[in-house]
Design an enzyme around this catalytic site. Structure first.
Site, PDB file in Angstrom:
ATOM      1  N   CYS A   3      15.761  18.702  -0.802  1.00  0.00           N
ATOM      2  CA  CYS A   3      14.456  19.369  -0.873  1.00  0.00           C
ATOM      3  C   CYS A   3      14.590  20.850  -0.553  1.00  0.00           C
ATOM      4  CB  CYS A   3      13.486  18.707   0.112  1.00  0.00           C
ATOM      5  SG  CYS A   3      11.797  19.368  -0.002  1.00  0.00           S
ATOM      6  N   CYS A  24       7.036  13.866   0.561  1.00  0.00           N
ATOM      7  CA  CYS A  24       6.894  15.300   0.307  1.00  0.00           C
ATOM      8  C   CYS A  24       6.391  15.524  -1.120  1.00  0.00           C
ATOM      9  CB  CYS A  24       8.254  15.967   0.501  1.00  0.00           C
ATOM     10  SG  CYS A  24       8.308  17.705   0.022  1.00  0.00           S
ATOM     11  N   CYS A  77       9.516  17.690  -3.262  1.00  0.00           N
ATOM     12  CA  CYS A  77      10.701  17.036  -3.830  1.00  0.00           C
ATOM     13  C   CYS A  77      10.423  15.639  -4.367  1.00  0.00           C
ATOM     14  CB  CYS A  77      11.816  16.987  -2.792  1.00  0.00           C
ATOM     15  SG  CYS A  77      11.466  15.934  -1.357  1.00  0.00           S
ATOM     16  N   TYR A  83     -17.781   0.171   4.156  1.00  0.00           N
ATOM     17  CA  TYR A  83     -17.708  -1.259   4.444  1.00  0.00           C
ATOM     18  C   TYR A  83     -19.118  -1.850   4.589  1.00  0.00           C
ATOM     19  CZ  TYR A  83     -12.743  -0.539   5.273  1.00  0.00           C
ATOM     20  OH  TYR A  83     -11.413  -0.224   5.111  1.00  0.00           O
ATOM     21  N   ASN A  94      -6.747  -8.493   0.494  1.00  0.00           N
ATOM     22  CA  ASN A  94      -6.679  -8.480  -0.966  1.00  0.00           C
ATOM     23  C   ASN A  94      -5.229  -8.458  -1.444  1.00  0.00           C
ATOM     24  OD1 ASN A  94      -6.992  -7.906  -3.744  1.00  0.00           O
ATOM     25  ND2 ASN A  94      -7.164  -5.711  -3.335  1.00  0.00           N
ATOM     26  N   CYS A 140      -9.565  -2.344  -3.568  1.00  0.00           N
ATOM     27  CA  CYS A 140      -9.891  -2.176  -2.149  1.00  0.00           C
ATOM     28  C   CYS A 140      -9.705  -0.736  -1.700  1.00  0.00           C
ATOM     29  CB  CYS A 140      -9.049  -3.127  -1.299  1.00  0.00           C
ATOM     30  SG  CYS A 140      -7.274  -3.010  -1.582  1.00  0.00           S
ATOM     31  N   HIS A 141      -9.000   0.072  -2.495  1.00  0.00           N
ATOM     32  CA  HIS A 141      -8.824   1.489  -2.138  1.00  0.00           C
ATOM     33  C   HIS A 141     -10.130   2.276  -2.272  1.00  0.00           C
ATOM     34  CE1 HIS A 141      -8.158   1.262  -6.530  1.00  0.00           C
ATOM     35  NE2 HIS A 141      -8.714   2.462  -6.564  1.00  0.00           N
ATOM     36  N   GLU A 169      -8.811   8.431 -10.085  1.00  0.00           N
ATOM     37  CA  GLU A 169      -9.987   7.799 -10.685  1.00  0.00           C
ATOM     38  C   GLU A 169     -11.142   8.778 -10.838  1.00  0.00           C
ATOM     39  OE1 GLU A 169     -10.738   4.342  -8.339  1.00  0.00           O
ATOM     40  OE2 GLU A 169      -9.052   3.225  -9.202  1.00  0.00           O
TER      41      GLU A 169
END
Length: 359
Positions: A41, A68, A71, A287, A310, A318-319, A345
């Protein structure tokens, strides 16, 4: 012969020199920044007392470090290296073959370069991956009532006890106990944010997880216990379908998934997962908001637990669930991936909106 990692002082000297000869053998984690890098790096070099080294990116992530952006140690962007792609294709053509280093050399490839490339991308060597595939082929033969000895010879094991031990570690069953069992298939899927493993039968996808997820082994054991099935490395139609849909998703052309899913969970967990699939790409909920959406506003903690349980990442999104303050909360694939997915997204949704407006 397996590569033996040099001591940390040697690796630190390689880091300072940006020595490409050590690239892929180890990764440096910087305690003061919480970031891990390749040894090559170009970022400013940390002090010796602020670093530690791990063999794989998975170990770095498990230790709480994030990759990182300069790199890109996860090799997240673009296609797999040509030699990796070539060997994966060869393995798909001959999954039962007993691959040796001599075979790699015969293809005009350097064995040590191949080891480094596969270690970078999968955390295992090509020969280790090929061994798993042979075990998968042997397990399939056992479920079709072939003798243990025939399957052993087919898998390339000279020792019967070694074969039985290897299959048991992989599939959780002694070879003789696999006869007559339904066989699930498992295979790798490459993504821009790291490889995933998919497990499916001929009808539906059961698991789709990033390889670093700590709960993956538990999910696999649960799936085997519930279904009474064994698992072998190989391909089933739902894996091919989800790979194509993930390709469109990461290309930014679609956020829709039509692959049939069969996650193992309680009725409440499945209710939560259905609620997650109703959240549109580019949108996030809390939630408490998700609990209200499924008609159980008091079950905020239970919703959080179901969200964490999940077993099908990205497709069951679930993200898209965040804390009450809007902050990112825990994610089995790592918070850096959660941030990446939400931003990706957002861009997909914005692009689709512009397309509709133009039409």
């Amino acid at each position: 012969m397996l590569f033996q990692r040099p001591d940390d002082d040697t690796l630190y000297d390689a880091l300072i020199a940006r020595d490409a000869g050590y690239d892929g053998f180890a990764y440096v984690c910087v305690r003061t920044t919480g970031i891990f890098c390749r040894l090559t790096c170009s970022a400013r070099k940390p002090k010796r007392e602020n670093v530690q080294f791990f063999d794989t990116t998975a170990e770095c992530l498990h230790a709480g470090f994030r990759p990182c952006l300069r790199c890109r140690p996860m090799m997240g962007s673009g296609e797999a290296e040509p030699l990796v792609a070539a060997l994966l294709e060869a393995l798909e053509r001959e999954p039962e073959r007993r691959w040796l280093e001599a075979d790699i050399v015969a293809m005009g490839l350097d064995a040590s370069t191949v080891r480094r490339a596969f270690k970078r991308r999968f955390g295992m060597s090509f020969l280790e991956m090929a061994r798993l595939r042979r075990l998968g082929q042997a397990a399939e033969r056992l479920t079709s009532d072939d003798s243990v000895v025939d399957a052993q010879v087919e898998a390339g094991f000279d020792s019967g006890s070694g074969f039985r031990a290897a299959v048991t570690r992989l599939l959780g069953e002694a070879p003789a106990k696999l006869r007559g069992k339904t066989m699930l298939k498992a295979d790798w899927i490459e993504t821009p944010i790291g490889p995933m493993i998919a497990i499916a039968d001929q009808h539906a996808l059961h698991i789709l997880e990033f390889l670093e997820r700590k709960a993956l082994a538990t999910e696999v054991r649960k799936l085997q216990a519930v279904t009474g099935s064994a698992i072998a490395f190989g391909r089933a139609a739902p894996i091919d379908q989800i790979e194509a849909e993930l390709s469109a998703y990461f290309a930014g052309t679609s956020a829709e998934f039509a692959t049939r899913l069969a996650p193992q969970g309680t009725s409440f967990e499945r209710q939560v997962w259905d609620g997650l699939r109703r959240i549109a790409a580019g949108v996030s909920v809390t939630y408490s908001g998700l609990a209200g959406e499924i008609g159980n506003p008091a079950a905020i903690r239970a919703v959080g637990r179901a969200n964490g349980a999940n077993p099908i990442a990205i497709v069951i999104p679930c993200h898209r669930v965040v804390g009450a303050s809007g902050d990112l909360t825990g994610y089995g694939g790592g918070l850096w991936r959660k941030r990446w997915l939400l931003e990706h997204e957002r861009r997909i949704a914005a692009g689709l909106t512009r397309l509709v407006t133009r039409e």
